[in-house]
Design an enzyme around this catalytic site. Sequence first.
Site, PDB file in Angstrom:
ATOM      1  N   CYS A   2       0.859  -1.184   0.000  1.00 26.91           N
ATOM      2  CA  CYS A   2       0.000   0.000   0.000  1.00 26.91           C
ATOM      3  C   CYS A   2       0.900   1.241   0.000  1.00 26.91           C
ATOM      4  O   CYS A   2       1.950   1.258   0.623  1.00 26.91           O
ATOM      5  CB  CYS A   2      -0.938   0.109   1.192  1.00 26.91           C
ATOM      6  N   ARG A  27       3.416  -0.369  -5.123  1.00 29.20           N
ATOM      7  CA  ARG A  27       3.154  -0.934  -3.790  1.00 29.20           C
ATOM      8  C   ARG A  27       1.844  -1.704  -3.717  1.00 29.20           C
ATOM      9  O   ARG A  27       1.546  -2.319  -2.688  1.00 29.20           O
ATOM     10  CB  ARG A  27       3.103   0.195  -2.753  1.00 29.20           C
ATOM     11  N   TRP A  74      -2.824  -2.708  -1.574  1.00 32.02           N
ATOM     12  CA  TRP A  74      -2.575  -4.144  -1.729  1.00 32.02           C
ATOM     13  C   TRP A  74      -3.378  -4.794  -0.615  1.00 32.02           C
ATOM     14  O   TRP A  74      -3.072  -4.613   0.562  1.00 32.02           O
ATOM     15  CB  TRP A  74      -1.088  -4.454  -1.607  1.00 32.02           C
ATOM     16  N   ASN A  98      -1.040   2.186   5.577  1.00 37.13           N
ATOM     17  CA  ASN A  98      -0.221   1.102   5.038  1.00 37.13           C
ATOM     18  C   ASN A  98       0.239   0.267   6.223  1.00 37.13           C
ATOM     19  O   ASN A  98       0.863   0.798   7.138  1.00 37.13           O
ATOM     20  CB  ASN A  98       0.990   1.684   4.303  1.00 37.13           C
ATOM     21  N   GLY A  99      -0.068  -1.041   6.201  1.00 34.24           N
ATOM     22  CA  GLY A  99       0.329  -1.911   7.309  1.00 34.24           C
ATOM     23  C   GLY A  99      -0.836  -2.794   7.710  1.00 34.24           C
ATOM     24  O   GLY A  99      -1.784  -2.969   6.941  1.00 34.24           O
ATOM     25  N   GLU A 479      15.085 -19.287  -8.680  1.00 32.09           N
ATOM     26  CA  GLU A 479      14.741 -17.954  -9.179  1.00 32.09           C
ATOM     27  C   GLU A 479      13.978 -18.074 -10.509  1.00 32.09           C
ATOM     28  O   GLU A 479      13.015 -17.351 -10.751  1.00 32.09           O
ATOM     29  CB  GLU A 479      16.029 -17.116  -9.331  1.00 32.09           C
ATOM     30  N   LYS A 483      10.265 -16.613 -11.137  1.00 29.22           N
ATOM     31  CA  LYS A 483       9.924 -15.683 -12.216  1.00 29.22           C
ATOM     32  C   LYS A 483       8.728 -16.214 -13.015  1.00 29.22           C
ATOM     33  O   LYS A 483       7.807 -15.478 -13.326  1.00 29.22           O
ATOM     34  CB  LYS A 483      11.094 -15.478 -13.188  1.00 29.22           C
ATOM     35  N   GLU A 486       5.399 -16.100 -10.932  1.00 28.76           N
ATOM     36  CA  GLU A 486       4.783 -14.820 -10.595  1.00 28.76           C
ATOM     37  C   GLU A 486       4.207 -14.083 -11.791  1.00 28.76           C
ATOM     38  O   GLU A 486       3.233 -13.353 -11.628  1.00 28.76           O
ATOM     39  CB  GLU A 486       5.707 -13.925  -9.753  1.00 28.76           C
ATOM     40  N   HIS A 502      15.369 -38.266  -5.194  1.00 27.77           N
ATOM     41  CA  HIS A 502      14.844 -38.499  -3.842  1.00 27.77           C
ATOM     42  C   HIS A 502      13.352 -38.188  -3.754  1.00 27.77           C
ATOM     43  O   HIS A 502      12.827 -38.013  -2.657  1.00 27.77           O
ATOM     44  CB  HIS A 502      15.635 -37.668  -2.827  1.00 27.77           C
ATOM     45  N   LYS A 602       5.152  -4.596  -5.452  1.00 32.42           N
ATOM     46  CA  LYS A 602       6.603  -4.526  -5.579  1.00 32.42           C
ATOM     47  C   LYS A 602       7.297  -4.507  -4.224  1.00 32.42           C
ATOM     48  O   LYS A 602       8.319  -5.127  -4.032  1.00 32.42           O
ATOM     49  CB  LYS A 602       6.960  -3.265  -6.378  1.00 32.42           C
TER      50      LYS A 602
HETATM   51  O1  M6R Z   1      12.577  -5.465  -2.057  1.00 35.20           O
HETATM   52  P1  M6R Z   1      13.046  -6.830  -1.679  1.00 35.20           P
HETATM   53  O2  M6R Z   1      14.218  -7.285  -2.477  1.00 35.20           O
HETATM   54  O3  M6R Z   1      13.289  -6.981  -0.202  1.00 35.20           O
HETATM   55  O4  M6R Z   1      11.847  -7.788  -2.061  1.00 35.20           O
HETATM   56  C1  M6R Z   1      11.895  -9.156  -1.779  1.00 35.20           C
HETATM   57  C2  M6R Z   1      10.838  -9.904  -2.552  1.00 35.20           C
HETATM   58  O5  M6R Z   1       9.560  -9.440  -2.219  1.00 35.20           O
HETATM   59  C3  M6R Z   1      11.032  -9.778  -4.066  1.00 35.20           C
HETATM   60  O6  M6R Z   1      12.299 -10.188  -4.462  1.00 35.20           O
HETATM   61  C4  M6R Z   1       9.973 -10.622  -4.811  1.00 35.20           C
HETATM   62  O7  M6R Z   1      10.211 -11.964  -4.572  1.00 35.20           O
HETATM   63  C5  M6R Z   1      10.007 -10.297  -6.309  1.00 35.20           C
HETATM   64  N1  M6R Z   1       8.697  -9.968  -6.783  1.00 35.20           N
HETATM   65  C6  M6R Z   1      10.490 -11.425  -7.135  1.00 35.20           C
HETATM   66  O8  M6R Z   1      10.508 -11.116  -8.497  1.00 35.20           O
END
Ligand code: M6R
Length: 607
Positions: A2, A27, A74, A98-99, A479, A483, A486, A502, A602
């Site tokens: 947010c 946000r 959010w 926000n929170g 990773e 990607k 998401e 395993h 983000k």
């Molecule tokens: O701002 P940060 O690097 O602390 O954020 C951590 C994660 O929220 C962030 O890397 C998230 O996993 C990304 N959307 C991945 O692409």
Amino acid sequence: MCGIVGIVSGLPVEDRLFTALRRLEYRGYDSAGIASIEDGAIVRRRAEGKLINLGRVLAEHPLNGTTGIAHTRWATHGAPTTSNAHPHATGEVAVVHNGIIENFKVLRDELMARGRHFESETDTEVVAHLISELVEDGVSPVDAVRQTLPRLRGAFALAIMFRRQPDMLIGARQGSPLVLGFGENEAYLGSDALALAPLTRRISYLEEGDWVVLTRAGAQVHDVANQQVTRAVVDSGVSSDTADKGNHPHFMHKEIHEQPVVVAQTLRSYLRRLEGTISLPIPEFDLAGVKRVTIVACGTSYYAGMIARYWIEQFAEIPVDIDFASEFRYREPRMENGGLALFISQSGETADTLAALRHARGEGQKIAVVVNVPSSTMAREADLLLPTNAGPEIGVASTKAFTCQLAVLAAFATNLAFANGRMNAADVRHVVRHLAEAPAALNAALGYEDEIRTVAQSLAEARDVLFLGRGADYPLAMEGALKLKEITYIHAEGYAAGEMKHGPIALIDEDVPVVVIAPSGPLFEKTVSNLHEVQARGGRIILISDYDGIEAAGAGCHATITMPKVHPLIAPLVNAVPIQLLAYHTALVKGTDVDQPRNLAKSVTVE
Ligand code: M6R
């Protein structure tokens, strides 16, 4: 998550609040809203979904008030509907938040028992009612806020507006970021300096527990004990230019393609190429005394940390622990004196990582932070700040921040090894030479985009995808899976290649594509053995390797992606490119929202 913003001014604020919201939309984009005071009444405009929807509402029903608050959401409590959109208001008070107010249920029941009527399912609305109740009883707005804040548990950044005091806002911060901004005869509140950049660069960072009374004349800040305090006014250094996509269809595409430049830019702050040495921003920081490193982060930043663990263990021979911030903070691990805790974050505001940082500080650790936003809370709380100069990353899927984190972490691991006598000057020169080659290698990797686009066509049909790798390519596999998940919503898992037998190998059939990351290097043969195990069970392999690797193991693969051959140290940076582009082009085939995927934001400022 947010984003919140507030302006006290003598001039209409609607346009400026909307511009600030645009800069905060990273946000959260579940809903947005603005409130201001007009003709002695609080007036709100709200819309569910992205900011553009609020824009349409405002075009039909503009706001003319000269004090206002605004929010981009959010969703945490309550669906992303218009009635749950902030600002939340009574006739007297409007609030953006926000929170998470953790004790909202108790407070809500109490307020309802006294006859208060709620119109949303949010935790935030209790704040509006608690303050409003007092104001309606004749308590001044300042005293009403002072009495209400201690009743709230959890995390909050709040901006509060009062019908009867249209030239004033009150802000409060506990666990979520909030900055103050100062203009000519007006003042601002915002979740970050980026939001306020078009308004001012003169800002103050509020500290934990601070609350502030904002008028056109300036700000009166109080600390958690209600003592009046002064917070330094600094230049935010943030440009007011709005980030744009240039010639790229999406921010993510632009950010993937920026990697050669931003990695070079980042390395410039660490590498002394001519001397063949590495220097950190605080050269006097004592790395020689470091006996143990604890790495803590979330998401993509966590995977960068996992790769760094291999480097620190191999180069510096120092024990490394690593954990997700969300687990670390509640494990409350005991940490020995003389340890270094290393936090990695693009935003520098991730709530779990920040809480973990504060726990480590309480455990007597020295705090190092690898961060992309230099004005962020984590940057300000670091003993050793290690900036990544990736520039603003707008796409929710982290790309260029990741490769810049890797560049910084490789430099850091090398410096640690040198300080501890595990590497000599010649070893360091060797690393510097290879790191300096990374930008050109990234550029070469981007040249394979057409090939990757073709592979993405077949990936888009899959329901599940596996990513495999060994050593530093194992976190890279995770990773790659993150990607893909998401931005395409395809289920994907990243696995250590040697672990397949395993259990997960039971998943293999011709419908599950398996992306194997296997550059030439010490672990190549072992990974190829695992690849054959998958192939023998009918698995469809997409092999990412260099020319030699493809020559050796490409036969029988469903597809191959050839990357430039590089030193194993920089291979994770280079191989990040094909996994990012695979996810990106698969998302295009599926038609998903690349830059603002569903349910995400983000900057994750709630736990
Ligand atoms: O701002 P940060 O690097 O602390 O954020 C951590 C994660 O929220 C962030 O890397 C998230 O996993 C990304 N959307 C991945 O692409």
